[in-house]
Motif scaffolding. Structure first.
Motif, PDB file in Angstrom:
ATOM      1  N   ASP A  19       0.815  -1.217   0.000  1.00 22.97           N
ATOM      2  CA  ASP A  19       0.000   0.000   0.000  1.00 22.97           C
ATOM      3  C   ASP A  19       0.848   1.266   0.000  1.00 22.97           C
ATOM      4  O   ASP A  19       0.566   2.218   0.729  1.00 22.97           O
ATOM      5  CB  ASP A  19      -0.959   0.019   1.201  1.00 22.97           C
ATOM      6  N   LEU A  20       1.908   1.279  -0.831  1.00 24.43           N
ATOM      7  CA  LEU A  20       2.755   2.468  -0.843  1.00 24.43           C
ATOM      8  C   LEU A  20       3.320   2.774  -2.214  1.00 24.43           C
ATOM      9  O   LEU A  20       3.321   1.935  -3.109  1.00 24.43           O
ATOM     10  CB  LEU A  20       3.887   2.336   0.185  1.00 24.43           C
ATOM     11  N   VAL A  21       3.763   4.011  -2.343  1.00 18.18           N
ATOM     12  CA  VAL A  21       4.594   4.448  -3.463  1.00 18.18           C
ATOM     13  C   VAL A  21       5.845   5.059  -2.846  1.00 18.18           C
ATOM     14  O   VAL A  21       5.810   5.571  -1.719  1.00 18.18           O
ATOM     15  CB  VAL A  21       3.888   5.457  -4.394  1.00 18.18           C
ATOM     16  N   MET A  22       6.960   4.990  -3.570  1.00 14.05           N
ATOM     17  CA  MET A  22       8.204   5.491  -2.988  1.00 14.05           C
ATOM     18  C   MET A  22       9.121   6.028  -4.068  1.00 14.05           C
ATOM     19  O   MET A  22       8.953   5.748  -5.256  1.00 14.05           O
ATOM     20  CB  MET A  22       8.894   4.405  -2.189  1.00 14.05           C
ATOM     21  N   ARG A  23      10.100   6.811  -3.602  1.00 11.85           N
ATOM     22  CA  ARG A  23      11.136   7.367  -4.458  1.00 11.85           C
ATOM     23  C   ARG A  23      12.470   7.192  -3.725  1.00 11.85           C
ATOM     24  O   ARG A  23      12.618   7.674  -2.609  1.00 11.85           O
ATOM     25  CB  ARG A  23      10.902   8.853  -4.713  1.00 11.85           C
ATOM     26  N   ALA A  24      13.412   6.488  -4.338  1.00 12.12           N
ATOM     27  CA  ALA A  24      14.737   6.299  -3.745  1.00 12.12           C
ATOM     28  C   ALA A  24      15.541   7.570  -3.978  1.00 12.12           C
ATOM     29  O   ALA A  24      16.022   7.819  -5.077  1.00 12.12           O
ATOM     30  CB  ALA A  24      15.432   5.088  -4.351  1.00 12.12           C
ATOM     31  N   LEU A  25      15.675   8.392  -2.943  1.00 13.12           N
ATOM     32  CA  LEU A  25      16.321   9.698  -3.081  1.00 13.12           C
ATOM     33  C   LEU A  25      17.835   9.625  -3.074  1.00 13.12           C
ATOM     34  O   LEU A  25      18.504  10.370  -3.783  1.00 13.12           O
ATOM     35  CB  LEU A  25      15.844  10.630  -1.967  1.00 13.12           C
ATOM     36  N   ALA A  26      18.384   8.767  -2.238  1.00 14.99           N
ATOM     37  CA  ALA A  26      19.838   8.643  -2.146  1.00 14.99           C
ATOM     38  C   ALA A  26      20.183   7.222  -1.752  1.00 14.99           C
ATOM     39  O   ALA A  26      19.522   6.639  -0.902  1.00 14.99           O
ATOM     40  CB  ALA A  26      20.394   9.620  -1.112  1.00 14.99           C
ATOM     41  N   SER A  27      21.211   6.687  -2.372  1.00 11.24           N
ATOM     42  CA  SER A  27      21.631   5.329  -2.049  1.00 11.24           C
ATOM     43  C   SER A  27      23.148   5.261  -2.079  1.00 11.24           C
ATOM     44  O   SER A  27      23.765   5.280  -3.143  1.00 11.24           O
ATOM     45  CB  SER A  27      21.030   4.336  -3.037  1.00 11.24           C
ATOM     46  N   GLU A  28      23.721   5.216  -0.920  1.00 14.81           N
ATOM     47  CA  GLU A  28      25.169   5.108  -0.748  1.00 14.81           C
ATOM     48  C   GLU A  28      25.444   3.865   0.089  1.00 14.81           C
ATOM     49  O   GLU A  28      24.542   3.312   0.703  1.00 14.81           O
ATOM     50  CB  GLU A  28      25.714   6.349  -0.040  1.00 14.81           C
TER      51      GLU A  28
END
Length: 118
Positions: A19-28
């Protein structure tokens, strides 16, 4: 070098089973940040790799952590989820998930009960 990440410029990923939507803003390697909008219930899960911080931006999210009572986390508040502790979320709101170390595909382990309920 300073980089401004504009949320609207990052692709939306839908996860209807949670039940979600998401945006991967930063991945280190040492940290990741994901913007999430929840509208319902997220299946019970855990991760053995990362400690997670949930920073609620709008609305309210109910989080049931381990065997503890559910807690309502409202906008402006933060909840820490230690690595290895199972938890589930429900509610309507927007939050940031900060993983340390950074999220890697396959980190989330869903409980068997949650898998059979879906």
């Amino acid at each position: 070098m300073t980089e401004v990440i504009r949320t609207a410029d990052v692709a939306v990923v839908e996860e209807p089973e949670n039940d979600l939507v998401m945006r991967a803003l930063a991945s280190e390697a040492d940290m990741s940040v994901t913007w999430v909008q929840l509208a319902g219930s997220h299946r019970r899960l855990s991760t053995a790799r990362s400690t997670r911080a949930y920073v609620v931006l709008t609305g309210a999210v109910e989080i049931q952590l381990g065997d503890d009572r559910s807690q309502n986390v409202e906008a402006g508040n933060v909840l820490l989820v230690p690595r290895g502790v199972p938890y589930e979320l429900s509610g309507y709101g927007t939050y940031l998930v900060i993983n340390a170390p950074g999220f890697v595909s396959g980190d989330d382990e869903y409980s068997a009960a949650a898998e059979t309920a879906v």
